[in-house]
Design a protein around this motif. Sequence first.
Motif, PDB file in Angstrom:
ATOM      1  N   VAL A 409    -102.048  66.486  35.275  1.00  0.00           N
ATOM      2  CA  VAL A 409    -100.765  65.898  34.884  1.00  0.00           C
ATOM      3  C   VAL A 409     -99.605  66.675  35.505  1.00  0.00           C
ATOM      4  O   VAL A 409     -98.659  66.092  36.059  1.00  0.00           O
ATOM      5  N   PHE A 410     -99.672  68.000  35.417  1.00  0.00           N
ATOM      6  CA  PHE A 410     -98.593  68.846  35.930  1.00  0.00           C
ATOM      7  C   PHE A 410     -98.532  68.770  37.450  1.00  0.00           C
ATOM      8  O   PHE A 410     -97.448  68.654  38.039  1.00  0.00           O
ATOM      9  N   ILE A 411     -99.679  68.810  38.100  1.00  0.00           N
ATOM     10  CA  ILE A 411     -99.707  68.729  39.567  1.00  0.00           C
ATOM     11  C   ILE A 411     -99.141  67.396  40.032  1.00  0.00           C
ATOM     12  O   ILE A 411     -98.327  67.336  40.969  1.00  0.00           O
ATOM     13  N   ARG A 412     -99.532  66.321  39.394  1.00  0.00           N
ATOM     14  CA  ARG A 412     -99.045  64.998  39.819  1.00  0.00           C
ATOM     15  C   ARG A 412     -97.530  64.873  39.634  1.00  0.00           C
ATOM     16  O   ARG A 412     -96.856  64.212  40.432  1.00  0.00           O
ATOM     17  N   LYS A 413     -97.002  65.517  38.605  1.00  0.00           N
ATOM     18  CA  LYS A 413     -95.562  65.440  38.375  1.00  0.00           C
ATOM     19  C   LYS A 413     -94.793  66.113  39.510  1.00  0.00           C
ATOM     20  O   LYS A 413     -93.781  65.575  40.001  1.00  0.00           O
ATOM     21  N   TRP A 414     -95.249  67.288  39.943  1.00  0.00           N
ATOM     22  CA  TRP A 414     -94.483  68.082  40.899  1.00  0.00           C
ATOM     23  C   TRP A 414     -94.962  67.924  42.330  1.00  0.00           C
ATOM     24  O   TRP A 414     -94.248  68.313  43.262  1.00  0.00           O
ATOM     25  N   LEU A 415     -96.148  67.364  42.515  1.00  0.00           N
ATOM     26  CA  LEU A 415     -96.651  67.081  43.857  1.00  0.00           C
ATOM     27  C   LEU A 415     -97.009  65.597  43.939  1.00  0.00           C
ATOM     28  O   LEU A 415     -98.182  65.213  43.992  1.00  0.00           O
ATOM     29  N   PRO A 416     -96.016  64.717  43.908  1.00  0.00           N
ATOM     30  CA  PRO A 416     -96.320  63.281  43.890  1.00  0.00           C
ATOM     31  C   PRO A 416     -97.091  62.810  45.113  1.00  0.00           C
ATOM     32  O   PRO A 416     -97.753  61.775  45.061  1.00  0.00           O
TER      33      PRO A 416
END
Length: 511
Positions: A409-416
């Motif tokens: 979730v966190f990776i997808r938010k900041w690395l779209p």
Amino acid sequence: MYQVVWFKRDLRTVAHRALAEAALRGPIVPLYILEPALWQQPDVSARHWRVLKPCLHDLDATLAASGVRLLIRQGDAVPVLTALRQQIGPFTLWSHEETGTLWTYARDRAVLSWCRAEGIAWHELPQTGVVRRLRSRAGWADAWDRRMAEALPLPPVLLPHGLSLTSDPLPDTLGTPLGPAHGTGEQPGDRATALKLLESFAQRRAARYAKGLSSPLTATQACSRLSPALALGTLSMPEAVQRLRRAQADWANSPLPAAERRAMTLGLKACLSRLAWHCHFIQKLEDEPDIEVRCLHPAFEGVRGHDPARMTAWAAGETGIPFVDACMRALVATGWINFRMRAMLASFAAYQLWQDWRAPAQHLARCFIDYEPGIHYPQVQMQSGTTGINTLRIYNPVKQGMDHDPEGVFIRKWLPELAALPTPLLHEPWKAETPLLRAAGVRLDGSYPRPIVDHEAAARFARDTLWRLRRGEAFRTTAAAVVEKHGSRKDRRPRTRVASGGAQRDLFEGT
């Protein structure tokens, strides 16, 4: 005689010992010196000014309600004080004891020399548990407890000075910009925000603290978020400690279900422990100011180098290791991330990227809205393995991501650019087959970089190299001297305590 109260990182009128003492002795001239040279230092950024400026406005408004205004003067401290003396005549100078950078240390020494030459009395009073001119760490935890338990000074009655004094205008921007897109999500550091956070933590949010502080998914709400206010001094350390101790007692006797009581008391205890660690680390810089620029253990000087390309990739969140990059991008965008992720970023730069700790320390300082030099430099050194007294803490960034962001979730938010990858490959996109990458719209070394290092091989090299340096009697002798100077002393009694110098502990910056 006029009493000039020099505000630094103590931007409040409540629980302000120097202001309270000065107010008992005569009319108050509250002074804030805006020092352009300070804002040109490599650890300072425009972000810090964006957070600081509203706090100065709030302080001025609070003082104005008491009949005085905050006098803001721009320039170096000694010329500003000289000009003020020419305007108002002799005065007594008051401030808190500041543990800052080598720049502020040199500034204060220059001010002290000026005061002595001019016959100006300068009273510096403590505002945390840090002890100036400490001879030994023995008994430090007891002294911290006593300081935190002291009655807070009452709000002072301020006598208007009746002088015609004008302030210099506050600039719109100061410091090195982090970039045009940065700073939209910065947490305010003002007192009103801090008091709301303190109350919500004491009344309910502490229940999530112990379990939620390690993951960037939960830490935003689980952590107290008091560190910006503590760094600016809009909230005092004794205020925070005393409020949380009262909450501990209230929750211990609460009629609410046992599970809720346990969660709250555990969270409050953990937070109080980190408040003690906050002062413990600042004490290190107070006792040895040059650890801002010098390895605590000299055996590590010159071991690592400086690779501009690696540093640029790390600072931009473009290392090719998704969890590292997501944490860096979140930090650059908002100015805050939880302590474990701060430690991982520093560790990755030092071990996997093999960079000397000083350049990463300055970048992180510019990013943090709660930058506290006394915590920052000892901690960056500890996470980089240059203290000589702490076990090497080399984070596996992939494992950290899987542990603290298992669904990505966190990776997808900041690395779209990686958002469409399946979760099992999100943490290690370099392991994905080309057709799968293509289907997810990911092109390595195009839309997202390949890893700039093999993080596992780099960690092995770093571990082996540093452990070799740690062998030998000469290394151990110097390390023992570091422990003697900076390590706290164990205390078995039931209290908030700081553990021995070799222990690994998280601390309050970022928690």
